[in-house]
Design a protein around this motif. Structure first.
Motif, PDB file in Angstrom:
ATOM      1  N   ASP B  29       0.553  -1.080  -0.020  1.00 27.13           N
ATOM      2  CA  ASP B  29      -0.026  -0.226  -0.381  1.00 27.13           C
ATOM      3  C   ASP B  29       0.439   1.238  -0.203  1.00 27.13           C
ATOM      4  OD1 ASP B  29      -2.022  -1.640   0.007  1.00 27.13           O
ATOM      5  OD2 ASP B  29      -2.375  -1.800   1.848  1.00 27.13           O
ATOM      6  N   ALA B  30       1.854   1.286   0.859  1.00 27.01           N
ATOM      7  CA  ALA B  30       2.630   2.498   0.790  1.00 27.01           C
ATOM      8  C   ALA B  30       3.855   2.378  -0.575  1.00 27.01           C
ATOM      9  CB  ALA B  30       4.266   2.082   1.907  1.00 27.01           C
ATOM     10  N   ARG B  87      -8.964  -4.648   0.033  1.00 28.37           N
ATOM     11  CA  ARG B  87      -7.503  -4.531  -0.502  1.00 28.37           C
ATOM     12  C   ARG B  87      -7.862  -2.854  -1.228  1.00 28.37           C
ATOM     13  NH1 ARG B  87      -3.411  -6.174  -4.335  1.00 28.37           N
ATOM     14  NH2 ARG B  87      -4.150  -8.241  -3.582  1.00 28.37           N
ATOM     15  N   PRO B  88      -7.249  -1.832  -0.310  1.00 32.67           N
ATOM     16  CA  PRO B  88      -7.946  -0.663  -0.151  1.00 32.67           C
ATOM     17  C   PRO B  88      -7.630   0.621  -2.098  1.00 32.67           C
ATOM     18  CG  PRO B  88      -5.779  -1.001   1.353  1.00 32.67           C
ATOM     19  CD  PRO B  88      -6.016  -2.029   0.394  1.00 32.67           C
ATOM     20  N   GLY B  89      -8.421   1.250  -2.232  1.00 35.71           N
ATOM     21  CA  GLY B  89      -8.512   1.728  -3.247  1.00 35.71           C
ATOM     22  C   GLY B  89      -8.169   2.922  -3.638  1.00 35.71           C
ATOM     23  N   ASP B  90      -7.949   3.137  -2.022  1.00 34.62           N
ATOM     24  CA  ASP B  90      -7.001   4.870  -2.116  1.00 34.62           C
ATOM     25  C   ASP B  90      -6.637   4.709  -1.109  1.00 34.62           C
ATOM     26  OD1 ASP B  90      -8.591   5.260  -0.449  1.00 34.62           O
ATOM     27  OD2 ASP B  90      -9.941   6.477  -1.936  1.00 34.62           O
ATOM     28  N   TRP B  91      -5.653   6.002  -0.672  1.00 30.67           N
ATOM     29  CA  TRP B  91      -4.331   5.962   0.234  1.00 30.67           C
ATOM     30  C   TRP B  91      -5.178   6.538   1.550  1.00 30.67           C
ATOM     31  CZ3 TRP B  91      -0.469   5.537   2.027  1.00 30.67           C
ATOM     32  CH2 TRP B  91       0.181   6.487   3.006  1.00 30.67           C
ATOM     33  N   LEU B  95      -4.931   4.566   4.776  1.00 25.49           N
ATOM     34  CA  LEU B  95      -4.710   4.500   6.334  1.00 25.49           C
ATOM     35  C   LEU B  95      -5.742   3.639   7.049  1.00 25.49           C
ATOM     36  CD1 LEU B  95      -4.192   8.409   5.661  1.00 25.49           C
ATOM     37  CD2 LEU B  95      -3.048   6.333   5.754  1.00 25.49           C
ATOM     38  N   VAL B  96      -6.812   4.036   6.674  1.00 24.60           N
ATOM     39  CA  VAL B  96      -7.502   3.495   7.559  1.00 24.60           C
ATOM     40  C   VAL B  96      -7.893   1.472   7.745  1.00 24.60           C
ATOM     41  CG1 VAL B  96     -10.528   2.848   7.620  1.00 24.60           C
ATOM     42  CG2 VAL B  96      -9.584   5.243   6.972  1.00 24.60           C
ATOM     43  N   LYS B  97      -7.509   1.259   6.698  1.00 23.35           N
ATOM     44  CA  LYS B  97      -7.232  -0.643   7.325  1.00 23.35           C
ATOM     45  C   LYS B  97      -6.100  -0.082   7.575  1.00 23.35           C
ATOM     46  CE  LYS B  97      -5.976  -4.668   4.458  1.00 23.35           C
ATOM     47  NZ  LYS B  97      -5.476  -4.801   3.561  1.00 23.35           N
ATOM     48  N   ALA B  98      -4.932   0.421   7.818  1.00 28.46           N
ATOM     49  CA  ALA B  98      -3.663   0.296   8.674  1.00 28.46           C
ATOM     50  C   ALA B  98      -4.075   0.304   9.579  1.00 28.46           C
ATOM     51  CB  ALA B  98      -2.466   1.079   8.197  1.00 28.46           C
ATOM     52  N   TYR B  99      -5.230   1.233  10.494  1.00 31.67           N
ATOM     53  CA  TYR B  99      -5.600   1.920  11.283  1.00 31.67           C
ATOM     54  C   TYR B  99      -6.646   0.841  12.346  1.00 31.67           C
ATOM     55  CZ  TYR B  99      -6.768   4.353  15.448  1.00 31.67           C
ATOM     56  OH  TYR B  99      -7.033   5.041  16.835  1.00 31.67           O
ATOM     57  N   VAL B 100      -7.362   0.638  11.435  1.00 30.85           N
ATOM     58  CA  VAL B 100      -8.259  -0.560  11.652  1.00 30.85           C
ATOM     59  C   VAL B 100      -7.600  -1.844  11.917  1.00 30.85           C
ATOM     60  CG1 VAL B 100     -10.091  -1.976  11.126  1.00 30.85           C
ATOM     61  CG2 VAL B 100     -10.393   0.163  11.060  1.00 30.85           C
TER      62      VAL B 100
END
Lengths: 233, 233
Positions: B29-30, B87-91, B95-100
């Protein structure tokens, strides 16, 4: 501080972005190409070490009063291009890339360390102290070659292509970033004081850059032999 | 050692693979979604911390005489499926995925720590001590919401989907890995001695697992509020 602060910031900038992007590419190769979880973890370990190097370099940039993002920005396209040209097709190619990549980076650090201020040199030494981690690659590649000697030709060509692309990007950078080029060649020929950009002709520097790259290529050859990938005649 | 070594090895196995794969997905993601080098470096830092956790867990498995690869293998498909579904679609989604993701993992560590031997508990505490790193995410997401409040609905749904998928995979695991399920629910209800797999009915355990998941969901709600993503009625 060095007498060439612009060159030092550029040097730290290119190294910082090189480490950050190496981290991300190694992680990608670990995720997509490793044949086992143990292998995935081993290559991930190499990736994580690159991130730790990045942090050292970024913090040094901040300490010098430079903005890390701005210092890295000029080198993004060269390094991204190199990775795009050298995307491994399988696990062995990923291993050879990791070894060749961290090896060239290590040699480059060693060269650069000769031309910077003592504080930056200490930092470079810290980064170099970590370099042994890539040794697991030698074991894996040699084991694969022992089982299938026919792989040697393809992997040697692969390594050759990576070095060729690295030198190509390096030459392009040397032309577009004269401060950086001068920093890398100055002290070795002229003593610790170095030369100012005013005194030196660009062509002379490119000759010296060529010699630097020749030394890097020579070291690369030794690593190829260590992997069991002796280049043909 | 715990009185439930099979459960402990499974617990360390699922946590180890969760950390290894979190490392690789955050790095991806990064690399692909970060809008700036500074953001890329920040998310990479979160990824590198996950790798350090993985190393702690893997070394603990080896110390217990377990093969880390074998201990992780049963959990690969569940965790890979979760990442494939989220799978995240944008930044901002990244971020929300990383935090959750790190948040749920942290709560799960806390729950698990109540049910394992003191040595393993110490390890879990070490991992938890690192968890503050994800706080940079809160700042970034709140800033984005301040600028564009209309994003809140989409991001809240996104977080909800991630938790739903996590609970779904968690329930599947609880059914297929009864030792692990028992380990997670035993001590809280039955005192430090826990129960043997012989005494306990699977259905009772699933009820208690359901309660555990309810607590995790509650903590998740608090994190959503911290991000400024209060769920609708």
């Amino acid at each position: 501080m060095s007498d060439s602060p612009a060159g030092v910031v550029e040097l730290l900038g290119v190294l910082a972005y090189a480490e950050l992007t190496a981290f991300l590419r190694l992680a990608e190769d670990a995720a997509t190409l490793a044949p086992s979880l143990t292998d995935r973890a081993a290559l991930s370990g190499l990736a994580a070490a690159e991130y730790a190097h990045f942090v050292l370099l970024r913090d040094r940039l901040s300490w010098l009063g430079a903005d890390p993002e701005e210092a890295m920005a000029p080198f993004v396209s060269s390094l991204d291009d190199w990775h795009a040209q050298t995307r491994p097709g399988d696990w062995l190619e990923a291993l050879v890339k990791a070894y060749v990549g961290t090896g060239i980076a290590g040699d480059f650090y060693r060269e650069a360390a000769r031309h910077v201020d003592p504080e930056t040199r200490k930092l470079v030494d810290e980064v170099l102290a970590e370099e042994v981690r890539s040794e697991f690659v030698v074991e894996r590649v040699r084991a694969a070659l022992a089982e299938n000697p026919g792989l040697a030709g393809r992997l040697a060509l692969w390594a050759r292509r990576m070095v060729g692309e690295a030198l190509s990007q390096g030459h392009r950078l040397a032309v577009s970033r004269p401060h950086l080029a001068l920093l890398l060649v100055s002290a070795s020929e002229e003593g610790p004081g170095g030369r100012s950009t005013r005194d030196a002709g660009l062509d002379t520097d490119l000759v010296e850059i060529g010699r630097l790259f020749a030394r890097l290529t020579e070291e690369h050859g030794k690593r190829m032999a260590a992997l069991g990938l002796v280049p043909g005649p």
